[in-house]
Design an enzyme around this catalytic site. Structure first.
Site, PDB file in Angstrom:
ATOM      1  N   ARG A 225       0.852  -1.181   0.000  1.00  0.00           N
ATOM      2  CA  ARG A 225       0.000   0.000   0.000  1.00  0.00           C
ATOM      3  C   ARG A 225       0.893   1.239   0.000  1.00  0.00           C
ATOM      4  NH1 ARG A 225      -3.169  -2.758  -1.774  1.00  0.00           N
ATOM      5  NH2 ARG A 225      -5.207  -3.433  -1.001  1.00  0.00           N
ATOM      6  N   HIS A 273       0.911  -0.395 -10.420  1.00  0.00           N
ATOM      7  CA  HIS A 273      -0.025  -1.207  -9.633  1.00  0.00           C
ATOM      8  C   HIS A 273      -0.416  -2.481 -10.388  1.00  0.00           C
ATOM      9  CE1 HIS A 273      -3.130  -0.861  -6.171  1.00  0.00           C
ATOM     10  NE2 HIS A 273      -2.825  -2.137  -6.403  1.00  0.00           N
TER      11      HIS A 273
END
Length: 310
Positions: A225, A273
Protein backbone atom coordinates in the site's frame (compact mmCIF):
# COMPACT_ATOMS: atom_id res chain seq x y z
CA UNK A 1 -35.51 -20.81 -5.90
CA UNK A 2 -32.43 -19.11 -7.37
CA UNK A 3 -30.24 -16.85 -5.26
CA UNK A 4 -29.92 -13.30 -6.53
CA UNK A 5 -26.34 -12.09 -6.94
CA UNK A 6 -25.78 -8.40 -7.62
CA UNK A 7 -22.53 -7.49 -9.39
CA UNK A 8 -21.71 -3.98 -8.18
CA UNK A 9 -18.42 -2.78 -9.64
CA UNK A 10 -17.10 -0.39 -12.29
CA UNK A 11 -18.90 -1.18 -15.58
CA UNK A 12 -15.73 -2.31 -17.34
CA UNK A 13 -15.40 -5.23 -14.93
CA UNK A 14 -18.80 -6.67 -15.83
CA UNK A 15 -17.63 -7.75 -19.28
CA UNK A 16 -14.64 -9.48 -17.66
CA UNK A 17 -16.62 -11.24 -14.91
CA UNK A 18 -20.05 -12.01 -16.39
CA UNK A 19 -19.07 -15.29 -18.06
CA UNK A 20 -16.49 -16.65 -15.56
CA UNK A 21 -18.64 -15.79 -12.54
CA UNK A 22 -21.75 -17.31 -14.08
CA UNK A 23 -19.76 -20.43 -14.97
CA UNK A 24 -18.22 -20.68 -11.48
CA UNK A 25 -21.65 -20.39 -9.82
CA UNK A 26 -23.02 -23.12 -12.07
CA UNK A 27 -20.04 -25.40 -11.41
CA UNK A 28 -20.52 -24.88 -7.68
CA UNK A 29 -24.09 -26.15 -8.05
CA UNK A 30 -25.68 -22.76 -7.36
CA UNK A 31 -28.89 -21.80 -9.15
CA UNK A 32 -28.27 -18.06 -9.38
CA UNK A 33 -29.60 -14.96 -11.05
CA UNK A 34 -26.52 -12.82 -11.71
CA UNK A 35 -27.04 -9.21 -12.75
CA UNK A 36 -25.83 -5.63 -12.42
CA UNK A 37 -29.40 -4.46 -11.87
CA UNK A 38 -31.58 -6.13 -9.25
CA UNK A 39 -34.11 -4.66 -6.81
CA UNK A 40 -32.22 -4.02 -3.58
CA UNK A 41 -34.79 -5.86 -1.48
CA UNK A 42 -34.32 -9.04 -3.59
CA UNK A 43 -30.51 -9.23 -3.43
CA UNK A 44 -28.98 -12.18 -1.56
CA UNK A 45 -25.26 -11.50 -2.20
CA UNK A 46 -23.33 -8.47 -3.41
CA UNK A 47 -20.13 -8.98 -5.40
CA UNK A 48 -18.41 -5.67 -4.92
CA UNK A 49 -15.58 -3.44 -6.05
CA UNK A 50 -15.80 0.28 -5.22
CA UNK A 51 -17.69 2.37 -7.74
CA UNK A 52 -19.24 5.81 -7.88
CA UNK A 53 -22.92 4.89 -7.46
CA UNK A 54 -22.79 2.31 -4.68
CA UNK A 55 -22.01 3.41 -1.15
CA UNK A 56 -25.25 2.96 0.82
CA UNK A 57 -25.97 -0.69 1.60
CA UNK A 58 -29.00 0.05 3.80
CA UNK A 59 -31.60 -0.93 1.14
CA UNK A 60 -30.19 -4.47 0.87
CA UNK A 61 -32.27 -5.80 3.72
CA UNK A 62 -31.91 -9.50 2.97
CA UNK A 63 -28.33 -9.55 1.65
CA UNK A 64 -26.32 -12.23 3.44
CA UNK A 65 -22.83 -10.98 2.55
CA UNK A 66 -20.79 -8.42 0.66
CA UNK A 67 -18.04 -10.27 -1.24
CA UNK A 68 -15.21 -7.93 -2.24
CA UNK A 69 -13.25 -8.51 -5.43
CA UNK A 70 -10.26 -6.74 -3.91
CA UNK A 71 -7.72 -7.98 -1.39
CA UNK A 72 -7.55 -4.53 0.19
CA UNK A 73 -10.73 -3.35 1.85
CA UNK A 74 -9.66 -0.01 3.34
CA UNK A 75 -12.06 1.79 1.01
CA UNK A 76 -15.09 -0.09 2.32
CA UNK A 77 -14.37 -1.44 5.80
CA UNK A 78 -15.38 1.82 7.47
CA UNK A 79 -18.77 1.95 5.75
CA UNK A 80 -21.28 1.80 8.61
CA UNK A 81 -24.13 0.81 6.27
CA UNK A 82 -22.52 -2.61 5.73
CA UNK A 83 -24.11 -4.54 8.58
CA UNK A 84 -23.88 -7.93 6.86
CA UNK A 85 -20.63 -9.99 6.75
CA UNK A 86 -17.88 -8.59 4.54
CA UNK A 87 -15.24 -10.78 2.89
CA UNK A 88 -12.06 -9.84 1.08
CA UNK A 89 -10.50 -11.51 -1.93
CA UNK A 90 -7.96 -14.22 -1.21
CA UNK A 91 -7.31 -15.73 -4.61
CA UNK A 92 -4.64 -18.26 -5.67
CA UNK A 93 -4.06 -16.23 -8.85
CA UNK A 94 -3.62 -13.05 -6.86
CA UNK A 95 -1.17 -14.79 -4.52
CA UNK A 96 0.86 -16.26 -7.38
CA UNK A 97 0.99 -12.88 -9.11
CA UNK A 98 2.38 -11.29 -5.96
CA UNK A 99 4.97 -14.05 -5.54
CA UNK A 100 6.06 -13.53 -9.15
CA UNK A 101 6.47 -9.77 -8.71
CA UNK A 102 8.24 -9.93 -5.34
CA UNK A 103 10.65 -12.73 -6.19
CA UNK A 104 11.36 -11.25 -9.62
CA UNK A 105 12.31 -7.84 -8.25
CA UNK A 106 14.14 -9.29 -5.25
CA UNK A 107 16.33 -11.32 -7.63
CA UNK A 108 16.72 -8.31 -9.92
CA UNK A 109 18.20 -6.27 -7.09
CA UNK A 110 20.09 -9.19 -5.53
CA UNK A 111 21.84 -9.93 -8.85
CA UNK A 112 22.22 -6.20 -9.62
CA UNK A 113 20.71 -6.67 -13.04
CA UNK A 114 20.24 -2.91 -13.42
CA UNK A 115 24.02 -2.50 -13.20
CA UNK A 116 24.62 -4.88 -16.09
CA UNK A 117 21.84 -3.36 -18.20
CA UNK A 118 23.53 0.02 -17.78
CA UNK A 119 26.95 -1.38 -18.76
CA UNK A 120 26.50 -2.69 -22.28
CA UNK A 121 29.17 -0.51 -23.93
CA UNK A 122 31.72 -3.25 -24.48
CA UNK A 123 33.64 -2.57 -21.25
CA UNK A 124 34.27 -5.75 -19.20
CA UNK A 125 33.17 -4.81 -15.67
CA UNK A 126 32.59 -7.91 -13.53
CA UNK A 127 30.48 -7.45 -10.40
CA UNK A 128 29.78 -10.65 -8.51
CA UNK A 129 26.80 -10.63 -6.13
CA UNK A 130 26.80 -12.45 -2.80
CA UNK A 131 24.93 -15.71 -2.54
CA UNK A 132 21.27 -15.49 -1.59
CA UNK A 133 22.16 -17.08 1.74
CA UNK A 134 24.16 -13.93 2.55
CA UNK A 135 21.41 -11.46 1.61
CA UNK A 136 18.90 -11.03 4.48
CA UNK A 137 15.38 -10.15 3.42
CA UNK A 138 12.60 -8.79 5.62
CA UNK A 139 8.91 -8.99 4.77
CA UNK A 140 6.64 -6.63 6.70
CA UNK A 141 3.20 -8.21 6.82
CA UNK A 142 2.60 -11.94 7.22
CA UNK A 143 -0.95 -12.28 5.99
CA UNK A 144 -1.85 -14.50 3.05
CA UNK A 145 0.33 -12.62 0.56
CA UNK A 146 3.18 -11.80 2.91
CA UNK A 147 3.51 -15.35 4.19
CA UNK A 148 3.47 -16.76 0.65
CA UNK A 149 6.15 -14.33 -0.54
CA UNK A 150 8.30 -14.92 2.55
CA UNK A 151 8.22 -18.67 1.95
CA UNK A 152 8.99 -18.25 -1.76
CA UNK A 153 12.02 -16.07 -0.96
CA UNK A 154 13.20 -18.55 1.66
CA UNK A 155 12.86 -21.28 -0.96
CA UNK A 156 15.33 -19.34 -3.13
CA UNK A 157 17.86 -19.42 -0.31
CA UNK A 158 17.40 -15.97 1.23
CA UNK A 159 17.35 -15.80 5.03
CA UNK A 160 13.92 -14.27 5.62
CA UNK A 161 12.61 -12.37 8.61
CA UNK A 162 8.93 -11.59 8.77
CA UNK A 163 7.18 -9.02 10.93
CA UNK A 164 3.53 -8.70 11.82
CA UNK A 165 1.55 -6.76 14.42
CA UNK A 166 0.47 -9.97 16.16
CA UNK A 167 2.55 -13.12 16.72
CA UNK A 168 2.85 -15.52 13.78
CA UNK A 169 4.69 -18.80 13.22
CA UNK A 170 5.75 -19.82 9.69
CA UNK A 171 8.12 -22.67 8.92
CA UNK A 172 11.51 -21.46 7.70
CA UNK A 173 10.81 -17.80 8.55
CA UNK A 174 12.09 -15.85 11.56
CA UNK A 175 8.84 -14.29 12.77
CA UNK A 176 8.87 -11.11 14.85
CA UNK A 177 6.12 -8.83 16.10
CA UNK A 178 5.57 -5.65 18.10
CA UNK A 179 7.62 -2.44 18.18
CA UNK A 180 10.85 -4.11 19.33
CA UNK A 181 10.41 -6.79 16.68
CA UNK A 182 9.92 -4.14 14.00
CA UNK A 183 13.21 -2.42 14.85
CA UNK A 184 15.02 -5.75 14.74
CA UNK A 185 13.37 -6.75 11.47
CA UNK A 186 14.36 -3.48 9.81
CA UNK A 187 17.93 -3.53 11.09
CA UNK A 188 18.82 -6.67 9.11
CA UNK A 189 16.87 -5.95 5.92
CA UNK A 190 19.14 -5.67 2.91
CA UNK A 191 15.95 -6.13 0.88
CA UNK A 192 12.73 -4.90 2.49
CA UNK A 193 9.34 -6.02 1.17
CA UNK A 194 6.20 -4.15 2.28
CA UNK A 195 3.05 -6.26 2.31
CA UNK A 196 1.09 -4.76 5.17
CA UNK A 197 -2.52 -3.66 4.82
CA UNK A 198 -3.33 0.02 5.12
CA UNK A 199 -4.68 0.71 8.60
CA UNK A 200 -4.30 3.63 11.03
CA UNK A 201 -1.51 1.62 12.68
CA UNK A 202 0.45 0.99 9.47
CA UNK A 203 0.04 4.31 7.65
CA UNK A 204 3.37 6.21 7.50
CA UNK A 205 5.09 3.23 9.13
CA UNK A 206 8.18 3.65 6.98
CA UNK A 207 9.11 7.17 8.09
CA UNK A 208 12.54 8.78 8.49
CA UNK A 209 13.13 7.04 11.82
CA UNK A 210 12.29 3.61 10.42
CA UNK A 211 14.35 4.17 7.28
CA UNK A 212 17.35 5.04 9.43
CA UNK A 213 17.18 1.55 10.96
CA UNK A 214 17.84 -0.14 7.62
CA UNK A 215 21.36 -1.23 6.67
CA UNK A 216 22.99 1.38 4.44
CA UNK A 217 22.31 0.56 0.80
CA UNK A 218 19.13 -1.41 1.45
CA UNK A 219 16.56 -1.89 -1.31
CA UNK A 220 12.82 -1.38 -0.76
CA UNK A 221 10.05 -3.19 -2.64
CA UNK A 222 6.52 -1.91 -2.05
CA UNK A 223 3.70 -3.88 -3.68
CA UNK A 224 1.51 -3.44 -0.57
CA UNK A 225 0.00 0.00 0.00
CA UNK A 226 1.36 3.43 -0.96
CA UNK A 227 0.60 5.18 2.35
CA UNK A 228 2.89 2.79 4.24
CA UNK A 229 5.77 5.03 3.11
CA UNK A 230 6.41 8.68 3.93
CA UNK A 231 7.41 9.79 0.43
CA UNK A 232 9.60 12.74 1.41
CA UNK A 233 11.50 10.59 3.89
CA UNK A 234 12.15 7.93 1.26
CA UNK A 235 13.29 10.47 -1.32
CA UNK A 236 15.68 11.96 1.23
CA UNK A 237 17.09 8.52 2.08
CA UNK A 238 17.58 7.78 -1.63
CA UNK A 239 19.29 11.13 -2.25
CA UNK A 240 21.88 10.56 0.46
CA UNK A 241 22.48 6.91 -0.44
CA UNK A 242 21.06 5.45 2.74
CA UNK A 243 18.61 3.51 0.56
CA UNK A 244 20.07 2.28 -2.72
CA UNK A 245 16.86 1.76 -4.67
CA UNK A 246 13.09 1.61 -4.30
CA UNK A 247 10.84 -0.38 -6.62
CA UNK A 248 7.30 0.83 -6.02
CA UNK A 249 4.04 -0.55 -7.34
CA UNK A 250 1.57 1.38 -5.15
CA UNK A 251 1.23 5.05 -4.29
CA UNK A 252 -0.80 7.50 -2.21
CA UNK A 253 -2.38 8.88 -5.39
CA UNK A 254 -3.01 6.58 -8.35
CA UNK A 255 -2.33 6.92 -11.18
CA UNK A 256 0.92 8.43 -9.95
CA UNK A 257 0.90 12.10 -11.13
CA UNK A 258 3.22 12.77 -14.07
CA UNK A 259 5.12 15.42 -12.10
CA UNK A 260 5.75 13.21 -9.05
CA UNK A 261 9.47 13.03 -8.11
CA UNK A 262 9.42 9.25 -8.20
CA UNK A 263 9.15 9.24 -12.01
CA UNK A 264 12.41 11.14 -12.54
CA UNK A 265 14.46 9.75 -9.65
CA UNK A 266 17.30 7.54 -10.92
CA UNK A 267 17.03 5.25 -7.89
CA UNK A 268 13.29 4.60 -8.19
CA UNK A 269 11.50 2.09 -10.40
CA UNK A 270 7.77 2.66 -10.83
CA UNK A 271 5.41 -0.14 -11.85
CA UNK A 272 1.74 0.88 -12.31
CA UNK A 273 -0.03 -1.21 -9.63
CA UNK A 274 0.39 -4.46 -11.51
CA UNK A 275 2.07 -6.61 -8.85
CA UNK A 276 -1.02 -8.64 -8.08
CA UNK A 277 -4.14 -8.25 -10.16
CA UNK A 278 -7.28 -10.20 -9.38
CA UNK A 279 -7.83 -12.71 -12.20
CA UNK A 280 -11.52 -13.09 -13.11
CA UNK A 281 -11.48 -16.88 -13.57
CA UNK A 282 -9.86 -17.77 -10.26
CA UNK A 283 -11.54 -14.93 -8.33
CA UNK A 284 -14.94 -16.07 -9.60
CA UNK A 285 -14.32 -19.52 -8.15
CA UNK A 286 -13.51 -17.95 -4.76
CA UNK A 287 -16.75 -15.92 -4.84
CA UNK A 288 -18.83 -18.93 -5.93
CA UNK A 289 -17.35 -21.12 -3.20
CA UNK A 290 -18.21 -18.55 -0.53
CA UNK A 291 -21.81 -18.33 -1.78
CA UNK A 292 -22.00 -22.12 -1.78
CA UNK A 293 -20.71 -22.17 1.79
CA UNK A 294 -23.23 -19.58 2.94
CA UNK A 295 -26.11 -21.44 1.28
CA UNK A 296 -24.96 -24.67 2.99
CA UNK A 297 -24.77 -22.99 6.40
CA UNK A 298 -20.98 -23.16 6.49
CA UNK A 299 -18.76 -20.28 7.73
CA UNK A 300 -17.68 -17.76 5.12
CA UNK A 301 -14.00 -17.69 4.22
CA UNK A 302 -11.81 -14.56 4.35
CA UNK A 303 -14.09 -12.56 6.66
CA UNK A 304 -12.91 -9.03 7.34
CA UNK A 305 -12.20 -8.11 10.97
CA UNK A 306 -13.81 -4.66 11.11
CA UNK A 307 -11.84 -3.67 14.23
CA UNK A 308 -8.49 -4.43 12.62
CA UNK A 309 -9.48 -3.09 9.23
CA UNK A 310 -8.68 -6.17 7.15
Amino acid sequence: MPVNVLFSAPPALWSEYEDPLGRALSEAGIDATLSTDLPAEDVDYIVYAPNDHMSDFTPFTRARAVLSLWAGVEGIVGNDTITMPLTRMVDPGLTQGMIDWVTGHALRHHLDIDYFLANQSGAWKPKVPPLATDRPVTVLGLGELGAACAQALAGLGFPVTGWSRSPKSIDGITCLHGDDGLAKALSSAQILVLLLPRTPQTEDLLDAEALNLLPRGAVILNPGRGPLIVDDALLSALDRGAVAHATLDVFRVEPLPADHPYWAHPQVTVTPHIASETRPASASRVIADNIRRAEAGEPLLHLVDRARGY
